[in-house]
Design a protein around this motif. Sequence first.
Motif, PDB file in Angstrom:
ATOM      1  N   PHE C  47      14.230  40.666  36.233  1.00  0.00           N
ATOM      2  CA  PHE C  47      14.515  42.100  36.176  1.00  0.00           C
ATOM      3  C   PHE C  47      14.541  42.602  34.744  1.00  0.00           C
ATOM      4  N   TYR C  48      15.169  41.828  33.889  1.00  0.00           N
ATOM      5  CA  TYR C  48      15.384  42.279  32.509  1.00  0.00           C
ATOM      6  C   TYR C  48      14.130  42.218  31.660  1.00  0.00           C
ATOM      7  N   LEU C  49      13.081  41.637  32.202  1.00  0.00           N
ATOM      8  CA  LEU C  49      11.804  41.682  31.491  1.00  0.00           C
ATOM      9  C   LEU C  49      11.124  43.032  31.687  1.00  0.00           C
ATOM     10  N   TYR C  50      11.582  43.773  32.681  1.00  0.00           N
ATOM     11  CA  TYR C  50      10.915  45.031  32.999  1.00  0.00           C
ATOM     12  C   TYR C  50      11.791  46.266  32.797  1.00  0.00           C
ATOM     13  N   PHE C  51      13.083  46.093  33.004  1.00  0.00           N
ATOM     14  CA  PHE C  51      13.988  47.228  32.857  1.00  0.00           C
ATOM     15  C   PHE C  51      15.235  46.787  32.118  1.00  0.00           C
ATOM     16  N   SER C  52      15.872  47.724  31.461  1.00  0.00           N
ATOM     17  CA  SER C  52      17.018  47.309  30.663  1.00  0.00           C
ATOM     18  C   SER C  52      18.291  47.216  31.500  1.00  0.00           C
ATOM     19  N   ASP C  53      18.422  48.053  32.484  1.00  0.00           N
ATOM     20  CA  ASP C  53      19.525  47.901  33.444  1.00  0.00           C
ATOM     21  C   ASP C  53      19.298  48.771  34.674  1.00  0.00           C
ATOM     22  N   LYS C  54      20.308  48.833  35.513  1.00  0.00           N
ATOM     23  CA  LYS C  54      20.191  49.532  36.787  1.00  0.00           C
ATOM     24  C   LYS C  54      19.875  51.000  36.583  1.00  0.00           C
ATOM     25  N   TYR C  55      20.420  51.579  35.549  1.00  0.00           N
ATOM     26  CA  TYR C  55      20.251  53.000  35.360  1.00  0.00           C
ATOM     27  C   TYR C  55      18.902  53.326  34.748  1.00  0.00           C
ATOM     28  N   ASP C  56      18.350  52.372  34.060  1.00  0.00           N
ATOM     29  CA  ASP C  56      17.003  52.526  33.538  1.00  0.00           C
ATOM     30  C   ASP C  56      16.014  52.612  34.702  1.00  0.00           C
ATOM     31  N   ILE C  57      16.127  51.703  35.635  1.00  0.00           N
ATOM     32  CA  ILE C  57      15.178  51.714  36.755  1.00  0.00           C
ATOM     33  C   ILE C  57      15.399  52.956  37.616  1.00  0.00           C
ATOM     34  N   ARG C  58      16.625  53.370  37.753  1.00  0.00           N
ATOM     35  CA  ARG C  58      16.890  54.595  38.508  1.00  0.00           C
ATOM     36  C   ARG C  58      16.207  55.805  37.870  1.00  0.00           C
ATOM     37  N   ASP C  59      16.353  55.920  36.557  1.00  0.00           N
ATOM     38  CA  ASP C  59      15.761  57.072  35.883  1.00  0.00           C
ATOM     39  C   ASP C  59      14.244  57.066  35.993  1.00  0.00           C
ATOM     40  N   LYS C  60      13.652  55.897  35.796  1.00  0.00           N
ATOM     41  CA  LYS C  60      12.202  55.787  35.933  1.00  0.00           C
ATOM     42  C   LYS C  60      11.769  56.205  37.330  1.00  0.00           C
ATOM     43  N   LEU C  61      12.578  55.800  38.289  1.00  0.00           N
ATOM     44  CA  LEU C  61      12.281  56.059  39.688  1.00  0.00           C
ATOM     45  C   LEU C  61      12.357  57.547  40.007  1.00  0.00           C
ATOM     46  N   ILE C  62      13.435  58.181  39.583  1.00  0.00           N
ATOM     47  CA  ILE C  62      13.590  59.611  39.852  1.00  0.00           C
ATOM     48  C   ILE C  62      12.461  60.394  39.209  1.00  0.00           C
ATOM     49  N   ALA C  63      12.234  60.102  37.947  1.00  0.00           N
ATOM     50  CA  ALA C  63      11.197  60.845  37.237  1.00  0.00           C
ATOM     51  C   ALA C  63       9.857  60.656  37.917  1.00  0.00           C
ATOM     52  N   TYR C  64       9.573  59.421  38.291  1.00  0.00           N
ATOM     53  CA  TYR C  64       8.284  59.137  38.887  1.00  0.00           C
ATOM     54  C   TYR C  64       8.136  59.834  40.226  1.00  0.00           C
ATOM     55  N   ARG C  65       9.137  59.709  41.057  1.00  0.00           N
ATOM     56  CA  ARG C  65       9.055  60.282  42.401  1.00  0.00           C
ATOM     57  C   ARG C  65       9.022  61.806  42.369  1.00  0.00           C
ATOM     58  N   ALA C  66       9.809  62.377  41.472  1.00  0.00           N
ATOM     59  CA  ALA C  66       9.833  63.837  41.388  1.00  0.00           C
ATOM     60  C   ALA C  66       8.493  64.353  40.880  1.00  0.00           C
ATOM     61  N   ALA C  67       7.952  63.677  39.886  1.00  0.00           N
ATOM     62  CA  ALA C  67       6.664  64.095  39.349  1.00  0.00           C
ATOM     63  C   ALA C  67       5.587  63.990  40.412  1.00  0.00           C
ATOM     64  N   GLU C  68       5.685  62.966  41.223  1.00  0.00           N
ATOM     65  CA  GLU C  68       4.709  62.753  42.278  1.00  0.00           C
ATOM     66  C   GLU C  68       4.749  63.895  43.300  1.00  0.00           C
ATOM     67  N   LEU C  69       5.972  64.277  43.659  1.00  0.00           N
ATOM     68  CA  LEU C  69       6.149  65.403  44.578  1.00  0.00           C
ATOM     69  C   LEU C  69       5.443  66.632  44.053  1.00  0.00           C
ATOM     70  N   PHE C  70       5.693  66.894  42.789  1.00  0.00           N
ATOM     71  CA  PHE C  70       5.143  68.100  42.181  1.00  0.00           C
ATOM     72  C   PHE C  70       3.627  68.004  42.043  1.00  0.00           C
ATOM     73  N   ARG C  71       3.184  66.821  41.661  1.00  0.00           N
ATOM     74  CA  ARG C  71       1.747  66.623  41.456  1.00  0.00           C
ATOM     75  C   ARG C  71       0.969  66.891  42.738  1.00  0.00           C
ATOM     76  N   LYS C  72       1.481  66.388  43.829  1.00  0.00           N
ATOM     77  CA  LYS C  72       0.801  66.606  45.113  1.00  0.00           C
ATOM     78  C   LYS C  72       0.751  68.090  45.465  1.00  0.00           C
ATOM     79  N   ALA C  73       1.875  68.769  45.245  1.00  0.00           N
ATOM     80  CA  ALA C  73       1.920  70.196  45.563  1.00  0.00           C
ATOM     81  C   ALA C  73       0.931  70.956  44.693  1.00  0.00           C
ATOM     82  N   ALA C  74       0.896  70.610  43.412  1.00  0.00           N
ATOM     83  CA  ALA C  74       0.016  71.316  42.484  1.00  0.00           C
ATOM     84  C   ALA C  74      -1.448  71.075  42.850  1.00  0.00           C
ATOM     85  N   ARG C  75      -1.743  69.869  43.273  1.00  0.00           N
ATOM     86  CA  ARG C  75      -3.114  69.552  43.640  1.00  0.00           C
ATOM     87  C   ARG C  75      -3.541  70.368  44.864  1.00  0.00           C
ATOM     88  N   ALA C  76      -2.625  70.503  45.803  1.00  0.00           N
ATOM     89  CA  ALA C  76      -2.934  71.293  46.996  1.00  0.00           C
ATOM     90  C   ALA C  76      -3.153  72.758  46.630  1.00  0.00           C
TER      91      ALA C  76
END
Lengths: 201, 201, 201, 201
Positions: C47-76
Amino acid sequence: MTKTEENKLQKRAALLESAFELFVDRGIVRTSIADITKKAGLAKGTFYLYFSDKYDIRDKLIAYRAAELFRKAARALAKKPQSSFEDEMIFLIDHIIRQLDKEKMLLNFVSKNLEWGIFKHAIVQGTDEIGVDVPQFYQDMLERSGRTFRNPELMLFMIVELVGSTIHNVILYKEPVALDVLKPELYETIRLMIHAQEEAG
Amino acid sequence: MTKTEENKLQKRAALLESAFELFVDRGIVRTSIADITKKAGLAKGTFYLYFSDKYDIRDKLIAYRAAELFRKAARALAKKPQSSFEDEMIFLIDHIIRQLDKEKMLLNFVSKNLEWGIFKHAIVQGTDEIGVDVPQFYQDMLERSGRTFRNPELMLFMIVELVGSTIHNVILYKEPVALDVLKPELYETIRLMIHAQEEAG
Amino acid sequence: MTKTEENKLQKRAALLESAFELFVDRGIVRTSIADITKKAGLAKGTFYLYFSDKYDIRDKLIAYRAAELFRKAARALAKKPQSSFEDEMIFLIDHIIRQLDKEKMLLNFVSKNLEWGIFKHAIVQGTDEIGVDVPQFYQDMLERSGRTFRNPELMLFMIVELVGSTIHNVILYKEPVALDVLKPELYETIRLMIHAQEEAG
Amino acid sequence: MTKTEENKLQKRAALLESAFELFVDRGIVRTSIADITKKAGLAKGTFYLYFSDKYDIRDKLIAYRAAELFRKAARALAKKPQSSFEDEMIFLIDHIIRQLDKEKMLLNFVSKNLEWGIFKHAIVQGTDEIGVDVPQFYQDMLERSGRTFRNPELMLFMIVELVGSTIHNVILYKEPVALDVLKPELYETIRLMIHAQEEAG
DNA sequence: GATGAATGAGGGTTCATTCAT
DNA sequence: CATGAATGAACCCTCATTCAT
């Protein structure tokens, strides 16, 4: 003392004892807190109710054991009629060396730590470790002898370091000589150092 | 020496150098192999091609650095006209102390290790650390002086231990006195020890 | 891309996926790193080779998922002929709401986080999360419409907060009304807000 | 009320007060029960005589503080002569916002929780938290005004969510605008929402 | 030879909860 | 009722070592 308080003292003592044996046995680095508590028959978390970490218990242990060594030697000296400054000094040193020779485990642990820091600050503050005021004791010895030295503190420092660093190898490995070969030479050197430091009366 | 061999030596040296700086900086326990290889600009696995573990590299390092200290002092002595045994001995010791006073990092590392084990076995077996045969060197000094002592090895042992253990506190913490206060007393004590050990010619 | 690099990406993805499911399932606090790696079929240390801790992966996840939501809407949106500013805005919002309604897990996770911080700083810096520049996108929409508003940023803020906070209860608990009851009222309110903010042409 | 009962209430209050300050200060996750009891000057075990765990005390706290906010606003409204429905609504909201702006700690704590769940179920069942029946209060306001709305509950829901989610950023970070920039826009939007919901009389 | 990703045991530490006093 | 010593599971994180590339 309530039952709970007795219990606490017992547990603290169990932790100190277990830690001492493990430290001596396999060194501090290789001893974990889990090891200590397991040997003491307590839960891991209990350790933290008594000590803040591994180095805390080590310090308490060194201070306590070193003070004990000195205390015993001082008590033995007190029972004897007064003699010359150098005789008293050598009596103390010899007493401590005898203790360490008997308890090699203790030597290995106190080892290189039986030195200036300890001797100078051997008054252990804490609730339980009974302190010994080494500097004061030394001061008294000097005054009692009625003699004056160029730099008494430096003299003590050199003696302590010489003794502390030579006995380690000699007691543990009989290297380069056995203890009873070292002793006369060591004590003669100490006498020479004391005389050399003495100021003309 | 082929290019590959040169390369290997270079990597080995880089690892030793990095390890030394890190050990001195933050202690051995707090230095990881990852730290060492990173600082050396090499991969973690590469470490194991040269050393078996952290304590292996530490031992090589202590032996090497201590031998170097001695080698420099011996070289300086060779340039001088012969003098008395005690003068030569004190010249060597003073030379080493001066080096350590300049390079406190080194003192802190060699620290308590600059003692019997090192002096007696300073001939480092290994592929590359150039050895210094301290016992032989001492033997030569003794013969050159034409004098005889009761127990020359014990005498050297005591001198080395006394010097090694006093300078640490004094150089690093100026405790209990500054280095130039210690030196005259230390050297006088050494002279006394040598004289006391000398057998009637 | 080498085999190793592919492998790494796969592992990173496995960790992200496992973390997402666990976070959604039992919340972040109740998810341990051991849980995440176990589910991903990897060792804890990996785990620590990829993320620094639990909150790091959470932030990456939120940002990624939220951006994805928006990206799909914008594409449509891009596929449709241009329409009025409010129609485009509502189209985007509706598209995002539909996605969240389908994937309730995602809603629960992005949940209260789909708001100002995310929208304003949605350009995720990082090696891998593809960024979406929401503020720029909004700016373009405004210019394309040729209309001017009193405080366009505040307007967007209020709309985003209103949408984000109402849909949570409504989608997950149908409280106080079902989604299709909320929608017309919500969109009407958004139209009113836009009109009220418009400056006289 | 006996002395013992008074004592108990005092202890309970001390725990609530300590928990509140700690939660606000360092968050719930980082607050331990030991912290709470220590700050309250009580023993750790005592906590469990009053609350079942950390989340129990948090819920009691949110409900209590939110109800208090509302109670104060309602009391202030009662002192004024009756006015229009929207004026009364905005008066209440403004009163609550003012309280939160003064006590940012409280805002940060009630934060995202000042929303539907709380408003709808604000009648706190418990031994001591005095309840406020928000739905009933709202019902009374509606009847007093003599007006009818398409979906009064949904209307309240949307207003509450809009207010709750916008003020957080604005009060704590002044983002994207300061509070007094937000307020007029917010209140105008609320008026628009109310009018849009009103059924033709 | 060299790399560095992967491992997973093991470390220190915290803390909710229990229970004898 | 109140206490606080004791527990031990659980957590996060480090790191020496291995091994496929």
